[in-house]
Design a protein around this motif. Structure first.
Motif, mmCIF file in Angstrom:
data_model
loop_
_atom_site.group_PDB
_atom_site.id
_atom_site.type_symbol
_atom_site.label_atom_id
_atom_site.label_comp_id
_atom_site.label_asym_id
_atom_site.label_seq_id
_atom_site.Cartn_x
_atom_site.Cartn_y
_atom_site.Cartn_z
ATOM 1 N N ASP A 70 -18.076 3.767 3.477
ATOM 2 C CA ASP A 70 -17.344 4.878 4.074
ATOM 3 C C ASP A 70 -17.404 4.720 5.587
ATOM 4 O OD1 ASP A 70 -15.824 7.117 4.143
ATOM 5 O OD2 ASP A 70 -17.363 8.497 3.438
ATOM 6 N N LEU A 80 -14.551 -0.192 7.504
ATOM 7 C CA LEU A 80 -13.458 -0.184 6.535
ATOM 8 C C LEU A 80 -12.435 -1.284 6.787
ATOM 9 C CD1 LEU A 80 -12.821 3.683 6.446
ATOM 10 C CD2 LEU A 80 -14.357 2.330 5.001
ATOM 11 N N SER A 103 -11.550 4.408 -3.248
ATOM 12 C CA SER A 103 -10.656 4.943 -2.233
ATOM 13 C C SER A 103 -10.359 6.416 -2.534
ATOM 14 C CB SER A 103 -9.371 4.108 -2.161
ATOM 15 O OG SER A 103 -8.608 4.448 -1.020
ATOM 16 N N VAL A 107 -4.246 8.368 -0.305
ATOM 17 C CA VAL A 107 -4.739 7.989 1.023
ATOM 18 C C VAL A 107 -3.626 7.444 1.918
ATOM 19 C CG1 VAL A 107 -5.371 5.632 0.327
ATOM 20 C CG2 VAL A 107 -6.627 6.763 2.186
ATOM 21 N N TYR A 115 -7.903 8.192 7.157
ATOM 22 C CA TYR A 115 -7.035 7.800 6.051
ATOM 23 C C TYR A 115 -6.322 6.480 6.353
ATOM 24 C CZ TYR A 115 -7.463 12.353 3.724
ATOM 25 O OH TYR A 115 -7.943 13.467 3.065
ATOM 26 N N LYS A 118 -8.735 3.728 5.723
ATOM 27 C CA LYS A 118 -8.916 3.500 4.291
ATOM 28 C C LYS A 118 -7.694 2.799 3.693
ATOM 29 C CE LYS A 118 -11.597 4.522 1.650
ATOM 30 N NZ LYS A 118 -12.739 3.738 1.080
ATOM 31 N N SER A 119 -6.497 3.162 4.157
ATOM 32 C CA SER A 119 -5.284 2.484 3.687
ATOM 33 C C SER A 119 -5.301 1.014 4.080
ATOM 34 C CB SER A 119 -4.044 3.171 4.255
ATOM 35 O OG SER A 119 -3.878 4.458 3.728
ATOM 36 N N GLN A 121 -7.977 -0.728 4.547
ATOM 37 C CA GLN A 121 -8.979 -1.343 3.681
ATOM 38 C C GLN A 121 -8.352 -1.713 2.337
ATOM 39 O OE1 GLN A 121 -12.038 1.259 2.128
ATOM 40 N NE2 GLN A 121 -13.615 -0.310 2.376
ATOM 41 N N GLU A 122 -7.597 -0.790 1.764
ATOM 42 C CA GLU A 122 -6.897 -1.082 0.508
ATOM 43 C C GLU A 122 -5.978 -2.296 0.661
ATOM 44 O OE1 GLU A 122 -4.701 1.917 -1.400
ATOM 45 O OE2 GLU A 122 -6.400 3.232 -1.809
ATOM 46 N N ILE A 134 -8.709 -1.037 -7.591
ATOM 47 C CA ILE A 134 -8.852 0.062 -6.640
ATOM 48 C C ILE A 134 -8.898 1.362 -7.428
ATOM 49 C CG2 ILE A 134 -7.801 1.320 -4.726
ATOM 50 C CD1 ILE A 134 -6.470 -1.342 -3.902
ATOM 51 N N ARG A 136 -8.925 5.347 -6.894
ATOM 52 C CA ARG A 136 -8.726 6.463 -5.961
ATOM 53 C C ARG A 136 -9.219 7.751 -6.615
ATOM 54 N NH1 ARG A 136 -2.611 5.870 -3.453
ATOM 55 N NH2 ARG A 136 -2.949 3.996 -2.170
#
Length: 262
Positions: A70, A80, A103, A107, A115, A118-119, A121-122, A134, A136
């Motif tokens: 996180d 991230l 996630s 996000v 956010y 995190k996006s 990171q995805e 993934i 969520r």
């Protein structure tokens, strides 16, 4: 059973994942900068995601990585992005067979820098070329108490108007992440498509705050407040909710009762 490395395994979600994986008979390593492990039976794996130091050693012999890292603060946010890039590169070099990422629901629609990180990171996970899952999730049960706790010290319990949450227990999230770690390979082209998990109930924030106040014995006035800005609009639009995914088995009331028992 597999050897699984849990990145962020000392955090709230990570510790639950470690416990779940150990319960399934996996060999579990906990990646953290200080090399600690919150649960007996897991092996500490000291490494730094930002610098990459120690990652090769931590990943030696690992078959699956579960990333629960996180970075809500600006200082921690590079975990991230830069951290994900370093972890993915090291995992590829170590021939890891499965990557699982925790996630947040919707996000990619979120208005905050957190956010966006995190996006990103995805995206790095999807583009890595590694077999990726993934998951969520909606907000954890601890989310509303975390929001209200600091304000409660001055006798004010904010309850954002026209806002609801769908809180989920971290143990339910941990099961979803462990299932993703254990799942057989998907059909071609399916890897990286997010799996959605939501809490069992959708409740107005006002109700959640009042219930927490009673259970925790907190004093203060439950104050209706309209949250301004993009986050307020995001929550009022229900973008944090997934009504078709009531996967959790432990309600907010049950979670509170466990925490206040005895």
């Amino acid at each position: 059973m597999a050897t699984v490395l849990v990145a962020g395994g000392t955090g709230e979600a990570g510790a639950a994942v470690v416990a779940e994986l150990l319960g399934r008979g996996h060999d579990v390593r906990v990646l953290s900068r200080r090399g600690g492990s919150p649960i007996a039976g897991a092996q500490p794996a000291p490494a730094d995601l930002i610098s990459g130091s120690g990652l090769a050693e931590a990943l030696t012999g690992v078959e699956v990585v579960v990333d629960t890292t996180d970075g809500k603060s600006r200082r921690a946010r590079p975990v991230l992005t830069t951290g994900a890039a370093n972890l993915l590169a090291a995992a590829g070099a170590a021939h890891v067979t499965r990557m699982v990422l925790l996630s947040i629901v919707n996000v990619d629609r979120g208005p905050l820098a957190y956010y966006r990180a995190k996006s990103e990171q995805e995206r790095r996970y999807r583009d890595s070329g590694l077999d990726t899952r993934i998951v969520r999730a909606t907000q954890f049960h601890s989310f509303v108490p975390m929001l209200c706790g600091p304000a409660a010290q001055v006798g004010l319990l904010p309850a954002f108007t026209d806002t609801a949450f769908q809180p989920i227990d971290v143990r339910d999230v941990a099961r979803a992440l462990a299932d993703a770690a254990d799942a057989p390979p998907d059909e071609p082209g399916r890897a990286g498509v997010p799996q959605i998990v939501g809490g069992p109930e959708i409740l107005p924030m006002h109700d959640l705050v009042r219930e927490w106040k009673r259970a925790a014995g907190v004093r203060g006035v439950v104050a209706p407040i309209r949250l301004p800005g993009g986050l307020g609009r995001f929550w009022r639009a229900g973008e944090n909710l997934v009504p078709d995914h009531r996967d959790g088995t432990i309600t907010f009331t049950q979670w509170l009762a466990e925490r206040t028992a005895g």
